[in-house]
Motif scaffolding. Structure first.
Motif, PDB file in Angstrom:
ATOM      1  N   LYS A  35       0.848  -1.186   0.000  1.00  0.00           N
ATOM      2  CA  LYS A  35       0.000   0.000   0.000  1.00  0.00           C
ATOM      3  C   LYS A  35       0.882   1.234   0.000  1.00  0.00           C
ATOM      4  CE  LYS A  35      -3.764   2.302   2.289  1.00  0.00           C
ATOM      5  NZ  LYS A  35      -4.882   2.231   3.204  1.00  0.00           N
ATOM      6  N   GLN A  36       0.480   2.229  -0.778  1.00  0.00           N
ATOM      7  CA  GLN A  36       1.192   3.492  -0.786  1.00  0.00           C
ATOM      8  C   GLN A  36       0.424   4.498   0.049  1.00  0.00           C
ATOM      9  OE1 GLN A  36       1.695   4.434  -5.003  1.00  0.00           O
ATOM     10  NE2 GLN A  36       3.883   4.290  -4.639  1.00  0.00           N
ATOM     11  N   TYR A  37       1.168   5.333   0.755  1.00  0.00           N
ATOM     12  CA  TYR A  37       0.570   6.383   1.570  1.00  0.00           C
ATOM     13  C   TYR A  37       1.029   7.727   1.050  1.00  0.00           C
ATOM     14  CZ  TYR A  37      -0.531   2.672   4.858  1.00  0.00           C
ATOM     15  OH  TYR A  37      -1.027   1.540   5.433  1.00  0.00           O
ATOM     16  N   SER A  38       0.157   8.704   1.108  1.00  0.00           N
ATOM     17  CA  SER A  38       0.528  10.051   0.677  1.00  0.00           C
ATOM     18  C   SER A  38       1.303  10.740   1.798  1.00  0.00           C
ATOM     19  CB  SER A  38      -0.722  10.871   0.341  1.00  0.00           C
ATOM     20  OG  SER A  38      -1.418  11.194   1.528  1.00  0.00           O
ATOM     21  N   ILE A  39       2.008  11.796   1.441  1.00  0.00           N
ATOM     22  CA  ILE A  39       2.722  12.597   2.440  1.00  0.00           C
ATOM     23  C   ILE A  39       1.737  13.125   3.476  1.00  0.00           C
ATOM     24  CG2 ILE A  39       4.054  14.718   2.792  1.00  0.00           C
ATOM     25  CD1 ILE A  39       5.752  12.607   1.544  1.00  0.00           C
ATOM     26  N   VAL A  79      11.582  10.530   2.111  1.00  0.00           N
ATOM     27  CA  VAL A  79      10.267  10.449   1.472  1.00  0.00           C
ATOM     28  C   VAL A  79      10.449  10.183  -0.019  1.00  0.00           C
ATOM     29  CG1 VAL A  79       9.099  11.916   3.164  1.00  0.00           C
ATOM     30  CG2 VAL A  79      10.119  12.961   1.153  1.00  0.00           C
ATOM     31  N   SER A  80       9.540   9.411  -0.576  1.00  0.00           N
ATOM     32  CA  SER A  80       9.564   9.132  -2.013  1.00  0.00           C
ATOM     33  C   SER A  80       9.053  10.341  -2.780  1.00  0.00           C
ATOM     34  CB  SER A  80       8.681   7.932  -2.339  1.00  0.00           C
ATOM     35  OG  SER A  80       9.222   6.773  -1.767  1.00  0.00           O
ATOM     36  N   ALA A  81       9.635  10.564  -3.936  1.00  0.00           N
ATOM     37  CA  ALA A  81       9.203  11.672  -4.790  1.00  0.00           C
ATOM     38  C   ALA A  81       7.861  11.354  -5.414  1.00  0.00           C
ATOM     39  CB  ALA A  81      10.241  11.924  -5.885  1.00  0.00           C
ATOM     40  N   ALA A  82       6.982  12.351  -5.412  1.00  0.00           N
ATOM     41  CA  ALA A  82       5.677  12.208  -6.051  1.00  0.00           C
ATOM     42  C   ALA A  82       5.422  13.467  -6.865  1.00  0.00           C
ATOM     43  CB  ALA A  82       4.582  12.021  -5.009  1.00  0.00           C
ATOM     44  N   GLY A  83       5.395  13.326  -8.182  1.00  0.00           N
ATOM     45  CA  GLY A  83       5.166  14.472  -9.054  1.00  0.00           C
ATOM     46  C   GLY A  83       6.399  14.814  -9.872  1.00  0.00           C
ATOM     47  N   LYS A 133      10.680   7.562  -8.565  1.00  0.00           N
ATOM     48  CA  LYS A 133      11.943   6.847  -8.755  1.00  0.00           C
ATOM     49  C   LYS A 133      12.962   7.278  -7.714  1.00  0.00           C
ATOM     50  CE  LYS A 133      11.496   6.069 -13.690  1.00  0.00           C
ATOM     51  NZ  LYS A 133      12.071   6.293 -15.000  1.00  0.00           N
ATOM     52  N   ASP A 134      12.934   8.545  -7.342  1.00  0.00           N
ATOM     53  CA  ASP A 134      13.912   9.090  -6.408  1.00  0.00           C
ATOM     54  C   ASP A 134      13.282   9.298  -5.041  1.00  0.00           C
ATOM     55  OD1 ASP A 134      15.675   9.154  -8.560  1.00  0.00           O
ATOM     56  OD2 ASP A 134      15.300  11.261  -8.984  1.00  0.00           O
ATOM     57  N   VAL A 177       4.706  20.130  -0.271  1.00  0.00           N
ATOM     58  CA  VAL A 177       5.418  20.352  -1.532  1.00  0.00           C
ATOM     59  C   VAL A 177       6.902  20.594  -1.249  1.00  0.00           C
ATOM     60  CG1 VAL A 177       5.534  21.822  -3.597  1.00  0.00           C
ATOM     61  CG2 VAL A 177       3.347  21.466  -2.463  1.00  0.00           C
ATOM     62  N   LEU A 178       7.728  20.169  -2.191  1.00  0.00           N
ATOM     63  CA  LEU A 178       9.153  20.493  -2.177  1.00  0.00           C
ATOM     64  C   LEU A 178       9.418  21.321  -3.428  1.00  0.00           C
ATOM     65  CD1 LEU A 178      12.055  19.811  -0.884  1.00  0.00           C
ATOM     66  CD2 LEU A 178      12.248  18.301  -2.857  1.00  0.00           C
ATOM     67  N   HIS A 179       9.781  22.581  -3.251  1.00  0.00           N
ATOM     68  CA  HIS A 179      10.098  23.474  -4.370  1.00  0.00           C
ATOM     69  C   HIS A 179      11.308  24.314  -4.031  1.00  0.00           C
ATOM     70  CE1 HIS A 179       6.002  23.470  -6.687  1.00  0.00           C
ATOM     71  NE2 HIS A 179       6.752  22.424  -6.973  1.00  0.00           N
ATOM     72  N   ARG A 180      11.765  25.051  -5.039  1.00  0.00           N
ATOM     73  CA  ARG A 180      12.967  25.868  -4.913  1.00  0.00           C
ATOM     74  C   ARG A 180      12.604  27.341  -4.713  1.00  0.00           C
ATOM     75  NH1 ARG A 180      17.728  24.159  -6.070  1.00  0.00           N
ATOM     76  NH2 ARG A 180      17.028  22.478  -7.429  1.00  0.00           N
ATOM     77  N   VAL A 181      13.376  28.012  -3.858  1.00  0.00           N
ATOM     78  CA  VAL A 181      13.190  29.447  -3.620  1.00  0.00           C
ATOM     79  C   VAL A 181      13.779  30.208  -4.805  1.00  0.00           C
ATOM     80  CG1 VAL A 181      13.781  31.392  -2.106  1.00  0.00           C
ATOM     81  CG2 VAL A 181      13.334  29.128  -1.112  1.00  0.00           C
TER      82      VAL A 181
END
Length: 161
Positions: A5-9, A28-32, A43-44, A72-76
């Motif tokens: 089973k996969q779980y969301s963040i 944490v696994s990358a999603a998106g 994959k990462d 979310v993980l984003h860049r400044v």
């Protein structure tokens, strides 16, 4: 062993924040696709450490919670009046008005298969500088990625006919 089973963040957020509060690193696994080509969807993985009010600079990545509850993980890409403007590496649309209070963690590495990419390594710092400072690399990279995705979808349709 297949994933049961996969779980969301969002589902795991209480566990993640608790572990970070204990001073532990969390993977944490990358999603998106928003951080492609640095981070590849499903994959990462990203190694996170708790945000403790450290200085955040343009070009840094942050793991944060949006006002709608999404993680979310984003860049400044800009900082103005204490608020951050963020954008994924595979995006051109900016998200403005992110505050320190929304930051949960900072990434320290990306895991790609058996390889770990330290975000303080020379290779990563070169990528960060080229990708964030030069719009032509960003636009060309995004264009290539989107072309690859469309070609892959077309090929799958042909194969499945």
């Amino acid at each position: 062993m297949p994933i049961q089973k996969q779980y969301s963040i969002a589902d795991l957020a209480p566990v993640i924040t608790s572990l970070l509060a204990e001073g532990k690193k969390v993977i944490v696994s990358a999603a998106g696709n928003s951080m492609y080509p640095l981070i590849r969807n499903q994959k990462d993985a990203i190694v996170l450490t708790a945000y403790k009010g450290e200085s955040v600079n343009i070009g840094d990545m942050i793991f944060y919670k949006r006002t709608n509850g999404q993680y979310v993980l984003h860049r400044v890409v800009a900082i103005e009046n204490g608020e951050f403007t963020l954008m994924g590496d595979n995006q051109t649309l900016q998200e403005k008005g992110i505050t320190n209070k929304q930051i949960i963690a900072l990434p320290i590495a990306v895991i790609r298969g058996k390889k770990t990419i330290d975000i303080n390594s020379k290779g990563y710092l070169l990528y960060k500088k080229a990708w964030t400072k030069t719009d032509i690399f960003r636009k060309a990279g995004i264009g290539f990625f989107n072309l690859r995705i469309r070609a892959s979808k077309r090929l799958k349709k042909i194969i499945n006919k």
